[in-house]
Enzyme design. Structure first.
Site, PDB file in Angstrom:
ATOM      1  N   HIS A 198       0.660  -1.299   0.279  1.00 49.83           N
ATOM      2  CA  HIS A 198      -0.319   0.050  -0.070  1.00 49.83           C
ATOM      3  C   HIS A 198       0.394   1.108  -0.556  1.00 49.83           C
ATOM      4  O   HIS A 198       1.094   1.630   0.870  1.00 49.83           O
ATOM      5  CB  HIS A 198      -1.093  -0.265   1.541  1.00 49.83           C
ATOM      6  CG  HIS A 198      -2.151   1.279   1.271  1.00 49.83           C
ATOM      7  ND1 HIS A 198      -3.019   0.436   1.926  1.00 49.83           N
ATOM      8  CD2 HIS A 198      -1.856   2.335   0.505  1.00 49.83           C
ATOM      9  CE1 HIS A 198      -3.979   2.223   1.505  1.00 49.83           C
ATOM     10  NE2 HIS A 198      -3.256   3.152   0.669  1.00 49.83           N
ATOM     11  N   SER A 251      -6.315  11.000  -2.609  1.00 50.77           N
ATOM     12  CA  SER A 251      -7.061  11.549  -2.258  1.00 50.77           C
ATOM     13  C   SER A 251      -7.433  12.881  -3.501  1.00 50.77           C
ATOM     14  O   SER A 251      -8.211  13.112  -3.574  1.00 50.77           O
ATOM     15  CB  SER A 251      -6.468  12.216  -1.475  1.00 50.77           C
ATOM     16  OG  SER A 251      -5.239  13.173  -1.218  1.00 50.77           O
ATOM     17  N   HIS A 309     -10.836   1.394  -1.881  1.00 47.97           N
ATOM     18  CA  HIS A 309     -10.324   2.630  -1.660  1.00 47.97           C
ATOM     19  C   HIS A 309     -10.815   4.437  -1.575  1.00 47.97           C
ATOM     20  O   HIS A 309     -10.967   4.156  -3.034  1.00 47.97           O
ATOM     21  CB  HIS A 309      -8.702   2.514  -1.572  1.00 47.97           C
ATOM     22  CG  HIS A 309      -8.166   3.347  -0.814  1.00 47.97           C
ATOM     23  ND1 HIS A 309      -8.276   4.177  -0.883  1.00 47.97           N
ATOM     24  CD2 HIS A 309      -6.375   3.311  -0.066  1.00 47.97           C
ATOM     25  CE1 HIS A 309      -6.720   5.579   0.198  1.00 47.97           C
ATOM     26  NE2 HIS A 309      -5.732   4.560   0.512  1.00 47.97           N
ATOM     27  N   TYR A 323     -12.058   7.702   4.992  1.00 48.77           N
ATOM     28  CA  TYR A 323     -11.247   6.306   4.458  1.00 48.77           C
ATOM     29  C   TYR A 323     -11.602   5.348   5.671  1.00 48.77           C
ATOM     30  O   TYR A 323     -11.915   4.086   5.256  1.00 48.77           O
ATOM     31  CB  TYR A 323     -10.061   6.815   4.955  1.00 48.77           C
ATOM     32  CG  TYR A 323      -8.959   7.281   3.992  1.00 48.77           C
ATOM     33  CD1 TYR A 323      -9.962   8.365   2.862  1.00 48.77           C
ATOM     34  CD2 TYR A 323      -8.082   6.827   3.517  1.00 48.77           C
ATOM     35  CE1 TYR A 323      -9.094   8.185   2.081  1.00 48.77           C
ATOM     36  CE2 TYR A 323      -7.062   7.685   2.602  1.00 48.77           C
ATOM     37  CZ  TYR A 323      -7.910   8.572   1.683  1.00 48.77           C
ATOM     38  OH  TYR A 323      -7.023   9.214   0.587  1.00 48.77           O
ATOM     39  N   HIS A 352      -6.161   0.229   5.768  1.00 54.52           N
ATOM     40  CA  HIS A 352      -5.936   1.113   6.917  1.00 54.52           C
ATOM     41  C   HIS A 352      -6.577  -0.027   8.733  1.00 54.52           C
ATOM     42  O   HIS A 352      -6.960  -0.047   9.067  1.00 54.52           O
ATOM     43  CB  HIS A 352      -7.320   2.117   6.438  1.00 54.52           C
ATOM     44  CG  HIS A 352      -7.047   2.775   5.958  1.00 54.52           C
ATOM     45  ND1 HIS A 352      -7.484   3.189   4.980  1.00 54.52           N
ATOM     46  CD2 HIS A 352      -5.829   3.484   5.367  1.00 54.52           C
ATOM     47  CE1 HIS A 352      -7.403   3.734   3.690  1.00 54.52           C
ATOM     48  NE2 HIS A 352      -6.352   3.940   4.171  1.00 54.52           N
ATOM     49  N   GLU A 372       1.406   2.791   4.074  1.00 52.84           N
ATOM     50  CA  GLU A 372       0.598   4.125   2.824  1.00 52.84           C
ATOM     51  C   GLU A 372       1.771   5.152   3.754  1.00 52.84           C
ATOM     52  O   GLU A 372       1.497   6.136   3.977  1.00 52.84           O
ATOM     53  CB  GLU A 372      -0.573   4.465   3.113  1.00 52.84           C
ATOM     54  CG  GLU A 372      -1.264   5.287   3.233  1.00 52.84           C
ATOM     55  CD  GLU A 372      -2.600   5.075   2.504  1.00 52.84           C
ATOM     56  OE1 GLU A 372      -3.595   5.643   1.714  1.00 52.84           O
ATOM     57  OE2 GLU A 372      -3.307   5.261   4.215  1.00 52.84           O
TER      58      GLU A 372
END
Length: 342
Positions: free
Chosen positions: A6, A73, A178, A194, A223, A284
């Site tokens: 990720h 994003s 996502h 998220y 996440h 991430e």
């Protein structure tokens, strides 16, 4: 190997954002559509943004390979129409493919899809195909809420998604569920939007029977799965109330979770509740949380430290999380590594 499944190009050269601003203005009826050919980013500029950021941190933290996709994003599927999303996805995917080509031993590409609110998901298949066949993508990011917080899309179990799933299965491609930017001020994009979306996606899958139709389809919920591991008993109970099998049978043959959880107790919970076979290492990095934790003196997103210290994992299980599970869930990634003798 330490495989981070990720990563996003959050440090792309500034001219990418400048070009996107022009496209957003066009979508708002201000000016002409910018020409993709007018966006000029050199290989040296890509190298500088990667070497001083992601690659530097990978070396410092001991990570070998990152699955690298466009900035989540920035997908912002709610902006403009399908044509706007299509052009933007193509630009962003090409850029991530260039990163992978410039650093073939350290990055491998993941793609975004040109989703658009109210538009049939089948329209994304052409870019998915191009990303795999021409760019070498090993995964895609699938947005369950292209409206940006309005949740106007049908659930992931709806048959309108099936043409996308058929192509994912054909290509042996897992999809990371996502979302992107929230257009509603009530939601913080990388906070509740998220994590709420991660939880919502899991519940959509729990309520349906998607994997009866697609037994080989694989989803990664990022996440750490949002609220899912923390409320595992609630979801087990809801599955019972809905007449579904135990979650291990119902979902865990197809649904996986990453380790983008930014404190030790969170990783300890994840690794104690979710079977090791269903956990994939990820960070991430340079994403939602970029600062150093004053309590530990280390970056919040240095998730390898948490996995290394997870008391519930033995060495064999830790190797599964770091490498084995990624190679199993991402067959195209595994074949690329095998071709390199790894």
């Amino acid at each position: 190997m330490i495989i981070d499944i990720h990563g996003h190009y959050t440090t792309a050269p500034a001219q990418l954002g400048v070009w996107r601003d022009l496209q957003i203005a066009f979508a708002d009826g201000k000016g002409d559509a910018p020409d993709p050919a007018a966006l000029s980013i050199s290989d040296d500029e890509i190298r500088e943004t990667i070497e001083s950021n992601q690659l530097r941190l990978m070396d410092e933290r001991g990570s070998d390979l990152t699955v690298f996709s466009p900035r989540a994003s920035f997908m912002a599927h709610h902006i403009g129409d399908f044509e706007v999303s299509q052009v933007w996805a193509r630009i962003c995917n090409d850029l991530c493919a260039r990163v992978s080509a410039l650093f073939p031993d350290r990055f491998i590409m993941g793609a975004m899809l040109p989703q658009s609110p109210g538009v049939d998901p089948v329209t994304t298949v052409a870019e998915l195909t191009r990303a795999v066949e021409e760019l070498g993508a090993v995964t895609v990011n699938l947005n369950p809420d292209p409206s940006g917080g309005l949740w106007t899309a049908p659930p992931l179990t709806d048959r309108s998604w099936y043409p996308v799933y058929e192509k994912l299965v054909e290509y042996e491609l897992p999809a990371m569920i996502h979302v992107s930017t929230s257009c509603k001020p009530q939601f913080h994009t990388t906070g509740d939007h998220y994590l709420g979306a991660d939880t919502t996606a899991f519940m959509q899958l729990l309520k349906g029977d998607l994997f009866t139709d697609f037994p080989d389809l694989k989803f990664v919920i990022p996440h750490g799965g949002g609220a899912v591991p923390y409320h595992w008993g609630r979801f087990r109970g809801l599955a019972m109330a809905l007449g579904k099998p135990e979650l291990e049978e119902h979902l865990l043959g197809n649904v996986f979770f990453d380790t983008c959880v930014y404190h030790q107790p969170g990783i300890d919970l994840l690794t104690s509740v979710i079977p090791t076979d269903n956990i994939l290492f990820a960070s991430e990095m340079i994403g939602a949380v970029r600062d150093i934790d004053p309590r530990t003196g280390h970056y919040f997103d240095d998730t390898k430290r948490y996995v290394d210290a997870a008391s519930g994992l033995n060495d064999t299980e830790r190797a599964q999380v770091f490498e084995g599970n990624a190679r199993r869930v991402y067959p195209r990634l595994n074949r690329a590594l095998t071709a390199r003798g790894l």
